[in-house]
Design a protein around this motif. Structure first.
Motif, PDB file in Angstrom:
ATOM      1  N   SER A  90       0.836  -1.204   0.000  1.00  0.00           N
ATOM      2  CA  SER A  90       0.000   0.000   0.000  1.00  0.00           C
ATOM      3  C   SER A  90       0.876   1.262   0.000  1.00  0.00           C
ATOM      4  O   SER A  90       1.727   1.442  -0.871  1.00  0.00           O
ATOM      5  CB  SER A  90      -0.941  -0.057   1.203  1.00  0.00           C
ATOM      6  N   SER A 112      -0.363  -3.838  -3.986  1.00  0.00           N
ATOM      7  CA  SER A 112      -1.299  -2.714  -4.156  1.00  0.00           C
ATOM      8  C   SER A 112      -0.686  -1.381  -3.752  1.00  0.00           C
ATOM      9  O   SER A 112      -1.172  -0.708  -2.836  1.00  0.00           O
ATOM     10  CB  SER A 112      -2.579  -2.946  -3.345  1.00  0.00           C
ATOM     11  N   LEU A 213      -1.815  -7.512  -7.179  1.00  0.00           N
ATOM     12  CA  LEU A 213      -3.118  -6.898  -6.960  1.00  0.00           C
ATOM     13  C   LEU A 213      -4.109  -7.937  -6.450  1.00  0.00           C
ATOM     14  O   LEU A 213      -4.070  -9.090  -6.876  1.00  0.00           O
ATOM     15  CB  LEU A 213      -3.651  -6.292  -8.268  1.00  0.00           C
ATOM     16  N   ASP A 217     -10.214  -4.210  -4.835  1.00  0.00           N
ATOM     17  CA  ASP A 217      -9.485  -3.192  -4.076  1.00  0.00           C
ATOM     18  C   ASP A 217     -10.347  -1.937  -3.974  1.00  0.00           C
ATOM     19  O   ASP A 217     -10.603  -1.266  -4.968  1.00  0.00           O
ATOM     20  CB  ASP A 217      -8.156  -2.860  -4.757  1.00  0.00           C
ATOM     21  N   LYS A 222      -7.690  -0.300  -9.363  1.00  0.00           N
ATOM     22  CA  LYS A 222      -6.811  -1.295  -9.990  1.00  0.00           C
ATOM     23  C   LYS A 222      -6.500  -0.925 -11.445  1.00  0.00           C
ATOM     24  O   LYS A 222      -5.387  -1.160 -11.922  1.00  0.00           O
ATOM     25  CB  LYS A 222      -7.470  -2.679  -9.944  1.00  0.00           C
ATOM     26  N   THR A 225      -3.515   1.281 -11.660  1.00  0.00           N
ATOM     27  CA  THR A 225      -2.259   0.564 -11.403  1.00  0.00           C
ATOM     28  C   THR A 225      -1.871  -0.305 -12.596  1.00  0.00           C
ATOM     29  O   THR A 225      -0.699  -0.345 -12.992  1.00  0.00           O
ATOM     30  CB  THR A 225      -2.399  -0.312 -10.143  1.00  0.00           C
ATOM     31  N   CYS A 236       2.848  -7.218 -13.481  1.00  0.00           N
ATOM     32  CA  CYS A 236       1.633  -7.001 -12.692  1.00  0.00           C
ATOM     33  C   CYS A 236       0.887  -8.328 -12.594  1.00  0.00           C
ATOM     34  O   CYS A 236       0.512  -8.914 -13.613  1.00  0.00           O
ATOM     35  CB  CYS A 236       0.771  -5.934 -13.354  1.00  0.00           C
ATOM     36  N   GLU A 238      -2.258 -10.476 -10.730  1.00  0.00           N
ATOM     37  CA  GLU A 238      -3.458 -10.463  -9.882  1.00  0.00           C
ATOM     38  C   GLU A 238      -3.520 -11.769  -9.095  1.00  0.00           C
ATOM     39  O   GLU A 238      -3.273 -12.848  -9.639  1.00  0.00           O
ATOM     40  CB  GLU A 238      -4.726 -10.300 -10.716  1.00  0.00           C
ATOM     41  N   HIS A 245      -7.722  -5.119  -0.364  1.00  0.00           N
ATOM     42  CA  HIS A 245      -6.508  -4.302  -0.400  1.00  0.00           C
ATOM     43  C   HIS A 245      -5.467  -4.762   0.622  1.00  0.00           C
ATOM     44  O   HIS A 245      -4.269  -4.583   0.423  1.00  0.00           O
ATOM     45  CB  HIS A 245      -6.880  -2.835  -0.130  1.00  0.00           C
TER      46      HIS A 245
END
Length: 263
Positions: A90, A112, A213, A217, A222, A225, A236, A238, A245
């Motif tokens: 975060s 994230s 991710l 979220d 998302k 990002t 990236c 998922e 999050h």
């Protein structure tokens, strides 16, 4: 100010690399569980960094100031002369990305990352999830109708404070199971007035970035990002099993993915 930084894993002499963990804003680096035996096998010394107002660290949290604190700590011990790796969650992910602009990290693993702190707040308002943020900042044992909780909930219930910066009346200490703040108003000013943005200028060719991710979220869009990762050539991934999050109950799965990518 007392700063909590916990070291474990391979000894400073035997470690080929240093792995820094920076938790989410208000989080605790202790929550990232990694066995010492794994770290020793990987030749890594783990630095669990709890910046001011995180874990058992006292003081006022300001990401830019916290970056300098971490930098001083690593340099004093000669750790910046070894291979550097980072795991950030975060707001902690964003801070590590900014820090990697100053020192040569080999790889960053980002859960994230909050790439724009004000956008994050506006997204919480737009998605109707701002109360989830507000309730992280309340004083325990006090009702919603009592000070300071009433003032906190009323002030943060709409985004006007992001426009006028009127949060000085929230100059109260807050300590609960999720966050410890010496002064809530300074916390809000340091993170959101005017806030911080991680943009393309921060990305370093010398560093390999992987973003994780969750399935859903509510704290940061998302799509933003994913688009940022594509534009800058960042990995990236998922994690469908991660529900939110905070990657609730998903850390071991993330750690498995990190080891698969390798150090």
């Amino acid at each position: 100010m007392s700063l909590e930084i916990i070291e474990s894993g391979a000894s400073p002499e035997k470690a080929r690399g240093i792995l820094v963990i920076w938790p989410s804003t208000g989080g605790n680096a202790r929550s990232f569980r990694i066995r010492d035996s794994e770290l020793e096998t990987l030749g890594l010394r783990l630095i669990r960094f709890n910046p001011p107002s995180h874990g058992n660290s006292k003081g006022i949290y300001d990401p830019k100031a916290a970056i300098l604190l971490l930098d001083d700590y690593l340099k004093e011990r000669g750790y910046t002369n070894k291979e550097l790796y980072g795991i950030g969650h975060s707001g902690g992910g964003a801070a590590l990305m900014m820090y990697a602009n100053l020192v040569p990290f080999q790889k960053l693993f980002l859960l994230s990352p909050i790439l724009d702190s004000v956008l994050s707040l506006r997204f919480l308002y737009e998605s109707g999830s701002i109360e989830e943020f507000s309730r992280l900042l309340l004083l325990p044992g006090s009702s919603d109708e009592e000070k300071p909780n009433k003032q906190i909930l009323e002030t943060l219930s709409n985004p006007q404070w992001l426009e006028d910066g009127n949060v000085s009346h929230l100059n109260v200490p807050i300590q609960n199971s999720r966050i410890r703040l010496d002064d809530l108003s300074l916390f809000l000013k340091n993170l959101f007035l005017p806030g911080f943005v991680v943009d393309t200028s921060v990305i370093q060719k010398r560093t390999n970035y992987t973003i994780f991710l969750p399935k859903v979220d509510k704290w940061f869009p998302k799509e933003y990002t994913i688009s940022f990762a594509k534009e800058n050539g960042l990995n990236c991934i998922e994690i469908p099993e991660a529900p939110d999050h905070f990657f609730s109950s998903s850390w071991l799965m993330i750690w498995k993915q990190i080891k698969k990518i390798g150090f």
